[in-house]
Structure formats: structure tokens, C-alpha cells
Design a protein around this motif. Structure first.
Motif, PDB file in Angstrom:
ATOM      1  N   UNK A   1       0.546  -1.642   0.146  1.00  0.00           N
ATOM      2  CA  UNK A   1      -0.099  -0.115   0.691  1.00  0.00           C
ATOM      3  C   UNK A   1       0.728   1.428  -0.298  1.00  0.00           C
ATOM      4  N   UNK A   2       2.371   1.412   0.827  1.00  0.00           N
ATOM      5  CA  UNK A   2       2.894   2.405   0.241  1.00  0.00           C
ATOM      6  C   UNK A   2       3.919   1.532   0.224  1.00  0.00           C
ATOM      7  N   UNK A   3       5.123   3.440   0.069  1.00  0.00           N
ATOM      8  CA  UNK A   3       6.646   2.766   0.111  1.00  0.00           C
ATOM      9  C   UNK A   3       7.162   2.386   1.960  1.00  0.00           C
ATOM     10  N   UNK A   4       6.045   2.579   2.654  1.00  0.00           N
ATOM     11  CA  UNK A   4       6.832   3.074   4.048  1.00  0.00           C
ATOM     12  C   UNK A   4       5.968   0.757   4.363  1.00  0.00           C
ATOM     13  N   UNK A   5       5.190   0.495   3.429  1.00  0.00           N
ATOM     14  CA  UNK A   5       5.247  -0.958   4.002  1.00  0.00           C
ATOM     15  C   UNK A   5       5.862  -1.881   3.790  1.00  0.00           C
ATOM     16  N   UNK A   6       6.452  -0.925   2.219  1.00  0.00           N
ATOM     17  CA  UNK A   6       8.100  -2.384   1.663  1.00  0.00           C
ATOM     18  C   UNK A   6       8.668  -2.039   2.251  1.00  0.00           C
ATOM     19  N   UNK A   7       9.483  -1.057   3.179  1.00  0.00           N
ATOM     20  CA  UNK A   7      10.799  -1.372   4.041  1.00  0.00           C
ATOM     21  C   UNK A   7      10.120  -1.795   5.532  1.00  0.00           C
ATOM     22  N   UNK A   8       9.284  -1.513   6.212  1.00  0.00           N
ATOM     23  CA  UNK A   8       8.602  -2.420   7.117  1.00  0.00           C
ATOM     24  C   UNK A   8       8.507  -4.282   7.124  1.00  0.00           C
ATOM     25  N   UNK A   9       8.032  -4.135   6.096  1.00  0.00           N
ATOM     26  CA  UNK A   9       7.831  -5.623   5.436  1.00  0.00           C
ATOM     27  C   UNK A   9       9.280  -6.645   5.171  1.00  0.00           C
ATOM     28  N   UNK A  10      10.938  -5.210   4.652  1.00  0.00           N
ATOM     29  CA  UNK A  10      11.830  -5.961   4.273  1.00  0.00           C
ATOM     30  C   UNK A  10      12.412  -5.878   5.573  1.00  0.00           C
ATOM     31  N   UNK A  11      12.122  -5.089   6.844  1.00  0.00           N
ATOM     32  CA  UNK A  11      12.773  -5.363   8.243  1.00  0.00           C
ATOM     33  C   UNK A  11      12.523  -7.411   8.714  1.00  0.00           C
TER      34      UNK A  11
END
Length: 127
Positions: free
Chosen positions: A78-88
């Protein structure tokens, strides 16, 4: 004309593979860890399926895992922040990150993680 109904993958370690995809948010029941085959229905009715190597060899005794990657799954977030959170989240669970999050020229925030079988999984969101 046939329509694509499912994408199938062969897992070296089914419980580890399913744990990875659960960490991505797929609702895979816990009892699937003990089964020779698992699947989950995705939005739109498409299915993602996994078989153990033993299952494949039960009908193709000469089957051998081939080197190299022949597919990549892509999951829209849904958002770039979700991408970052999933990676972490996946990194914290011990999974490899093939490509750190970055802003692609085509207007998406992108990253690639690796499942336990060596398959790349792209995570992306519109910028």
C-alpha cells in the motif's frame, strides 16, 4: 482459451517456506506445515501453491532441482513505508534481502527479498 489459475513452487523445507510467506501476510493455516502440498487463494481467485520435493518425486522420480531462478513473485504494497517495514520484518526473521529498498525510475519504491528456496520476491509500492 485457458486461464492461469495458480502458480506452483517446489519447497526444500515446506515449514520454512510457509513461514516466510506468512511473514509477508499470506493467511496459510498452521496445519499446512505438515502436509506434502499447501496452497492459498489470493485476491481475484489466483492460487499460490507449494509442494515438497518428495511430492514432486512421487510422480516424477527423476526430478532434480535446477540451479538458477526461473521466476519472481511481485507483491504490491500500500505504501513505500509498508515495503520498508516488510523488508525489516523479514530481515529480522533471518531472511536474505537481495536488493535493499530503492526508488525506481518508473515511479515505484522497490525491494527484493529471497524466500528459503532461493526465489526472489519483489515488494513494491507506488511513490
Amino acid at each position: 482459451m485457458p486461464s492461469i489459475d495458480a502458480i506452483g513452487m517446489v519447497a526444500r523445507d515446506l515449514p520454512a517456506t510457509l513461514a516466510f510467506y506468512r511473514a509477508l501476510g499470506l493467511a496459510i493455516p498452521a496445519e499446512a506445515d505438515a502436509a506434502p502440498h499447501a496452497e492459498v487463494e489470493l485476491a481475484g481467485g489466483m492460487r499460490l501453491m507449494w509442494d515438497t520435493e518428495a511430492t514432486i518425486r512421487s510422480f516424477d522420480p527423476d526430478w532434480q532441482r535446477q540451479p538458477g531462478q526461473s521466476h519472481t513473485l511481485a507483491l504490491r504494497c500500500d505504501s513505500p513505508a509498508e515495503v520498508d517495514a516488510l523488508v525489516e520484518r523479514l530481515r529480522g526473521l533471518g531472511h536474505a534481502v537481495q536488493r535493499e529498498p530503492w526508488d525506481a525510475a518508473w515511479g515505484q519504491h522497490y525491494a527484493t527479498v529471497v524466500d528459503p528456496d532461493g526465489s526472489g520476491v519483489d515488494l513494491y509500492a507506488s511513490l
